[in-house]
Design a protein around this motif. Structure first.
Motif, PDB file in Angstrom:
ATOM      1  N   THR A   2       0.835  -1.190   0.000  1.00  0.00           N
ATOM      2  CA  THR A   2       0.000   0.000   0.000  1.00  0.00           C
ATOM      3  C   THR A   2       0.875   1.249   0.000  1.00  0.00           C
ATOM      4  O   THR A   2       1.846   1.334   0.743  1.00  0.00           O
ATOM      5  N   PHE A   4       1.226   4.832   1.194  1.00  0.00           N
ATOM      6  CA  PHE A   4       0.657   5.639   2.255  1.00  0.00           C
ATOM      7  C   PHE A   4       0.900   7.112   1.989  1.00  0.00           C
ATOM      8  O   PHE A   4       1.974   7.503   1.539  1.00  0.00           O
ATOM      9  N   PRO A   6       1.769  10.369   3.710  1.00  0.00           N
ATOM     10  CA  PRO A   6       2.274  10.768   5.035  1.00  0.00           C
ATOM     11  C   PRO A   6       1.503  11.978   5.543  1.00  0.00           C
ATOM     12  O   PRO A   6       1.137  12.880   4.785  1.00  0.00           O
ATOM     13  N   THR A  80       2.475   6.600  15.792  1.00  0.00           N
ATOM     14  CA  THR A  80       2.337   6.567  14.339  1.00  0.00           C
ATOM     15  C   THR A  80       1.324   5.481  14.020  1.00  0.00           C
ATOM     16  O   THR A  80       1.440   4.357  14.517  1.00  0.00           O
ATOM     17  N   GLU A  82      -1.483   3.815  10.871  1.00  0.00           N
ATOM     18  CA  GLU A  82      -1.804   3.681   9.451  1.00  0.00           C
ATOM     19  C   GLU A  82      -3.284   3.349   9.343  1.00  0.00           C
ATOM     20  O   GLU A  82      -3.780   2.493  10.078  1.00  0.00           O
ATOM     21  N   TRP A  89      -5.076   5.929   1.894  1.00  0.00           N
ATOM     22  CA  TRP A  89      -4.361   5.323   3.016  1.00  0.00           C
ATOM     23  C   TRP A  89      -3.369   6.328   3.577  1.00  0.00           C
ATOM     24  O   TRP A  89      -2.607   6.940   2.834  1.00  0.00           O
ATOM     25  N   TYR A  90      -3.383   6.498   4.895  1.00  0.00           N
ATOM     26  CA  TYR A  90      -2.513   7.451   5.575  1.00  0.00           C
ATOM     27  C   TYR A  90      -1.548   6.734   6.506  1.00  0.00           C
ATOM     28  O   TYR A  90      -1.899   5.726   7.108  1.00  0.00           O
ATOM     29  N   ARG A  91      -0.358   7.283   6.615  1.00  0.00           N
ATOM     30  CA  ARG A  91       0.579   6.952   7.696  1.00  0.00           C
ATOM     31  C   ARG A  91       0.718   8.265   8.462  1.00  0.00           C
ATOM     32  O   ARG A  91       1.285   9.220   7.944  1.00  0.00           O
ATOM     33  N   GLN A  92       0.147   8.285   9.648  1.00  0.00           N
ATOM     34  CA  GLN A  92       0.013   9.530  10.394  1.00  0.00           C
ATOM     35  C   GLN A  92       0.836   9.508  11.661  1.00  0.00           C
ATOM     36  O   GLN A  92       0.674   8.628  12.498  1.00  0.00           O
TER      37      GLN A  92
END
Length: 160
Positions: A2, A4, A6, A80, A82, A89-92
């Motif tokens: 996936t 992501f 950011p 962090t 996901e 799709w986020y990676r936060q």
């Protein structure tokens, strides 16, 4: 694999005099059946908004409570995560601040379009309610986080 997107975010544990935390009820527009509870907060503005400034801005927009970034103090938790939201799709990377108030009448007039479309209500949750619920709450360890925060942060309250 996936891809992501950011994202940096700031969230607020808004806690009342009874030790309850404010959570919003919402759902993912791309997955309307995926319902959950979450803390006030959101993504930081591009161009280097600090987590404290972002938390203060989001708190004002989502609850009507206006505080300066300095009044938020230091973050009490970071993580962090996901997740998907609205097809992305986020990676936060997110930081949490705690704000204590005697009581607060939530004012959501500052919601943006996506919040108005995907947030269905709010509720003040106790640690016991969070520990006992089968409902999805974010962050997933919120009951333990709230218990730790209540035990370790000063009880001085924001002037409202």
């Amino acid at each position: 694999m996936t891809d992501f997107h950011p994202r940096r975010a700031a969230r607020v544990l808004l806690v009342d005099a009874s030790g309850r935390v404010l959570l919003f009820a919402g759902f993912d527009p791309a997955r309307p059946g995926h319902r959950y509870w979450f803390t006030p907060g959101g993504g930081l503005e591009p161009g280097g908004e600090s987590p404290a400034a972002g938390a203060a801005r989001e708190l004002a927009e989502e609850t009507g409570l206006r505080l300066t970034p300095a009044e938020l103090g230091a973050p009490v938790h970071s993580e962090t995560i996901e997740f998907p939201f609205n097809g992305v799709w986020y990676r936060q990377e997110q930081e949490f601040f705690v704000v204590r108030v005697p009581t607060w009448q939530v004012d959501t007039a500052g919601f943006d379009d996506i919040e108005r479309a995907s947030v269905t209500g709010h509720h003040w949750w106790s640690v016991a309610e969070l520990a006992d619920t089968d409902e999805r709450c974010y962050p997933v360890d919120l009951a333990a986080l709230l218990a730790r925060v209540l035990a370790t942060t000063p009880t001085s309250e924001a002037s409202c």
